[in-house]
Design an enzyme around this catalytic site. Structure first.
Site, PDB file in Angstrom:
ATOM      1  N   THR A  23       4.625 -34.243 -22.346  1.00  0.00           N
ATOM      2  CA  THR A  23       5.946 -34.210 -22.966  1.00  0.00           C
ATOM      3  C   THR A  23       6.995 -34.885 -22.102  1.00  0.00           C
ATOM      4  O   THR A  23       7.806 -35.677 -22.585  1.00  0.00           O
ATOM      5  CB  THR A  23       6.354 -32.748 -23.233  1.00  0.00           C
ATOM      6  N   GLU A  81       3.933 -24.722 -15.472  1.00  0.00           N
ATOM      7  CA  GLU A  81       3.123 -23.642 -16.013  1.00  0.00           C
ATOM      8  C   GLU A  81       3.457 -22.332 -15.298  1.00  0.00           C
ATOM      9  O   GLU A  81       3.951 -22.339 -14.175  1.00  0.00           O
ATOM     10  CB  GLU A  81       1.625 -23.946 -15.840  1.00  0.00           C
ATOM     11  N   ASN A 124      -6.716 -34.335 -21.804  1.00  0.00           N
ATOM     12  CA  ASN A 124      -6.279 -33.250 -22.675  1.00  0.00           C
ATOM     13  C   ASN A 124      -5.979 -33.849 -24.046  1.00  0.00           C
ATOM     14  O   ASN A 124      -5.019 -34.599 -24.190  1.00  0.00           O
ATOM     15  CB  ASN A 124      -5.030 -32.584 -22.087  1.00  0.00           C
ATOM     16  N   THR A 154      -4.679 -32.722 -26.671  1.00  0.00           N
ATOM     17  CA  THR A 154      -3.470 -32.253 -27.368  1.00  0.00           C
ATOM     18  C   THR A 154      -2.181 -32.648 -26.656  1.00  0.00           C
ATOM     19  O   THR A 154      -1.101 -32.329 -27.130  1.00  0.00           O
ATOM     20  CB  THR A 154      -3.499 -30.720 -27.518  1.00  0.00           C
ATOM     21  N   GLY A 210       1.118 -34.523 -25.339  1.00  0.00           N
ATOM     22  CA  GLY A 210       2.056 -35.459 -25.949  1.00  0.00           C
ATOM     23  C   GLY A 210       1.854 -35.528 -27.446  1.00  0.00           C
ATOM     24  O   GLY A 210       1.761 -34.528 -28.142  1.00  0.00           O
TER      25      GLY A 210
END
Length: 306
Positions: free
Chosen positions: A95, A274, A10, A12, A14
């Site tokens: 994150t 999620e 992914n 995007t 962090g």
């Protein structure tokens, strides 16, 4: 014969560091004997589609996942129902990285690659919620909505503090919901603020939420927090940060293999950070269902969390 690895990442996640490290990652994998290719996700669900395609159409020995818990969740959902599941290597880049924390996998990208190359593959439990799978946490109640309500740009800029900011905004909305929870051969019925089903010790950044967690014993840790005012809820959260919440009178701390939860009221579900739909939900622990590389240490046999 050279082994084959597919990196699903992914871009995007962090602080978006993986893209710049990719040439070094590929060089390390090549030197270790892997013929390695990459796949970049663009939208939600891409990692599931690609992981499923890998198993159905290709012959890969290893899937390397670079991203947060959500990206890993998507990959697991792509392979969970397959008979021939490739091993997984994890490069935590999200994150919070709860699953990586639980397995002591370094957040340093190249150190994580070293674990994939030189570490020990171990079999770990996963959970199934209705038709979806999860590797770390499922739950319901307003506090669990923080992880997917926090904007992705804020998470990229602020890291874990984004959750605290969003959680503070949502405090006035937190209220109890009447639920029926059937677990193994027992039943709980009453008003709850939140319920959690954990597979590891680290959930939503709380590394001691399940102090006695094992990753391969076939059991969820079911945590139920009964109706509480904001002061009580804050006290429970403070205790949870130290692993001292399990004996609080409004906390039920239970081991269970199968859990069924229903409610006449609406309650949203969280699956690995999620949005997971609404109740009702059935949860089943799938013992030692996937194999993932972990650091070499003396605890790999039992996988008990410290």
């Amino acid at each position: 014969m050279r082994k084959r690895a597919r990196i699903i990442y992914n871009p995007t996640s962090g602080k978006e560091a993986f893209k710049s490290a990719l040439p070094d990652v590929l060089a390390k994998m090549e030197k270790a004997g892997y013929e390695t290719s990459t796949y970049v996700t663009e939208k939600e669900g891409d990692a599931t589609v690609e992981a499923r395609r890998i198993v159905d159409e290709e012959n890969y020995d290893l899937i390397v996942v670079s991203g947060g818990d959500g990206t890993l969740n998507e990959v697991v959902n792509g392979i969970a129902e397959k008979e021939n599941r490739p091993r997984i290597g994890l490069i935590p880049a999200g994150t919070v990285n709860d699953f990586g924390r639980a397995l002591n996998i370094s957040n340093d990208i190249l150190d994580a690659v070293d674990i994939i190359i030189n570490g020990t593959p171990v079999k770990v439990d996963i959970g199934k919620m209705n038709s979806r799978y999860f590797i770390n946490l499922a739950g319901g109640g307003k506090p669990t909505e923080v992880s997917y309500e926090a904007p992705s740009k804020l998470k990229s800029l602020m890291g874990p503090f984004a959750y605290y900011i969003k959680g503070f905004e949502m405090l006035p909305e937190m209220k109890a919901v009447d639920v029926r929870i059937e677990y193994d051969d027992k039943v709980f019925q009453g008003e709850v603020m939140v319920f959690l089903l954990g597979l590891t010790n680290s959930m939503a950044g709380f590394e001691k939420l399940v102090p006695d967690a094992k990753l391969d014993d076939g059991y969820f840790t079911l945590i139920i927090v009964e109706k509480a005012n904001l002061a009580e809820l804050g006290h429970i959260m403070s205790l949870a940060s130290r692993g001292e919440h399990t004996s609080h009178p409004k906390v039920h701390y239970i081991k269970a293999q199968s859990v069924n939860i229903s409610s006449l009221a609406e309650m949203q579900l969280n699956v690995d950070g999620e949005y997971g739909g609404n109740l009702p939900a059935n949860f089943l622990n799938l013992k030692r269902h996937i194999e993932i590389f972990t650091p070499n240490n003396d605890d790999n046999e039992s996988l008990e969390q410290k």
